[in-house]
Design an enzyme around this catalytic site. Structure first.
Site, PDB file in Angstrom:
ATOM      1  CD  GLU A  91      -2.999  -0.734   2.545  1.00 32.45           C
ATOM      2  OE1 GLU A  91      -4.348  -1.518   2.951  1.00 32.45           O
ATOM      3  OE2 GLU A  91      -2.317  -0.270   2.963  1.00 32.45           O
ATOM      4  CB  CYS A 332      -1.377   0.685   9.191  1.00 32.49           C
ATOM      5  SG  CYS A 332       0.075   0.180   8.227  1.00 32.49           S
TER       6      CYS A 332
END
Length: 343
Positions: A91, A332
């Site tokens: 990511e 996250c």
């Protein structure tokens, strides 16, 4: 086997040019192109076709492949799933602030720290990312934004200090005036508290901001949230933070995500204030993003404000972070987890 073009150090580009019998200035040209984030060597328009073909035979450009991308309707943030050459998924996040653009980058494919609140927990650790794969994320985001990114947070998937060699190489690359010329003062590195690596980073001579994921006022609660606390105890971690400030002159940022009835009560704020009373640091309070399956709930806004007020009354420098991108799987590793485990 082709190498990642973005992994190449300037000295390696110079070696390549010497082997090809090219004049020395060509290495500088190629190195500067590296910092632009090319999708194809055909973009190197000031180089001959023969040289472009030679580069293409030896290297691949290194930009990751774009996957799912989500733009927040609640803030000026955008999160992207990126696929690396070997198929690993990571990511990266682009955030717009009043002072400009910042990027949040991943340093590993997966993570083995096992923090209870993290969406990466349960997906396992696959591998470290190379310096070029860190750079590739940044260049991909910059290419998408169409403007320069000048602030970087190493706060994405993974523990940066577990991959310290590549992280330091990445930082040296981007600070180079012929590359992106980004000062380490505009870089924040987040760690869950790997004390030996913190001490090593302190000796690296880089004036970056160290963000320590604290998330608890004491050893007992921290162990419940973060397994790493069993290796490096609370007092040991705070001593390393003091040593970092002594070596760099840079105050430490203490990251503290607030979870309902776990670490967000008034007595927790009072205890945290006592523990940090003699620290050169700043507390960054984070309204937690809920992650399914963790058993943790986000604290309400009122509780967050009360926690902040108690710290301020105890003369602790504190900021309550505004929430960015709750509508785009902002926690996250959350978007990556949904991609890998869609069920």
């Amino acid at each position: 086997m082709k190498r990642n073009f973005l992994d190449l150090e300037k000295s390696e580009i110079e070696d390549f040019c010497r082997q090809k019998g090219l004049p020395a200035y060509r290495a500088g040209q190629i190195f500067r192109w590296q910092a632009r984030g090319i999708a194809s060597f055909d973009e190197l328009t000031d180089l001959s076709k023969e040289l472009r073909e030679a580069l293409d035979e030896a290297f691949y450009p290194g930009l990751p492949k774009a996957g799912k991308s989500l733009a927040s309707k609640l803030s000026s943030s955008r999160k992207a799933i990126l696929t690396l050459k070997d198929g690993e998924i990571i990511e990266a996040v682009l955030m717009r602030h009043r002072y400009g653009l910042s990027a949040c980058l991943s340093t590993q494919a997966g993570c083995r720290m096992g923090c209870r609140f993290c969406a990466s927990t349960g997906l396992g650790f696959h591998r470290h990312l190379s310096r070029g794969e860190l750079l590739g994320q940044l260049l991909w985001l910059q290419r998408e934004a169409g403007e320069k990114i000048d602030r970087i947070d190493l706060m994405g998937i993974g523990e940066p200090l577990e991959n310290l060699e590549e992280v330091l190489a990445f930082i040296r690359r981007i600070r180079d005036e012929e590359s992106l010329n980004i000062s380490p003062r505009k870089l924040t590195l987040s760690t869950c508290g790997l004390v030996p690596a913190m001490n090593e980073l302190a000796q690296a001579g880089l004036p970056l901001t160290l963000a320590v994921s604290l998330h608890a006022p004491n050893q007992e609660i921290r162990e419940k949230l973060m397994p790493v606390a069993r290796l490096y105890r609370y007092d040991e971690l705070l001593r390393a933070c003091k040593a970092y400030f002594a070596a760099t002159g840079r105050r430490v940022s203490f990251e503290y995500a607030l979870f309902k009835d776990v670490n967000d009560r008034p007595e927790h704020a009072e205890e945290l204030a006592r523990r940090l009373a003699d620290m050169q640091g700043h507390v960054n309070l984070i309204p937690a993003n809920a992650v399914a399956g963790t058993g943790l709930l986000a604290s309400g806004e009122k509780r967050c404000r009360e926690f902040q007020t108690i710290l301020e009354r105890r003369h602790i420098q504190v900021t309550l972070r505004r929430s960015l991108g709750q509508d785009i799987d902002a926690a996250c590793g959350q978007l990556r987890r949904n991609q890998l485990s869609p069920s």
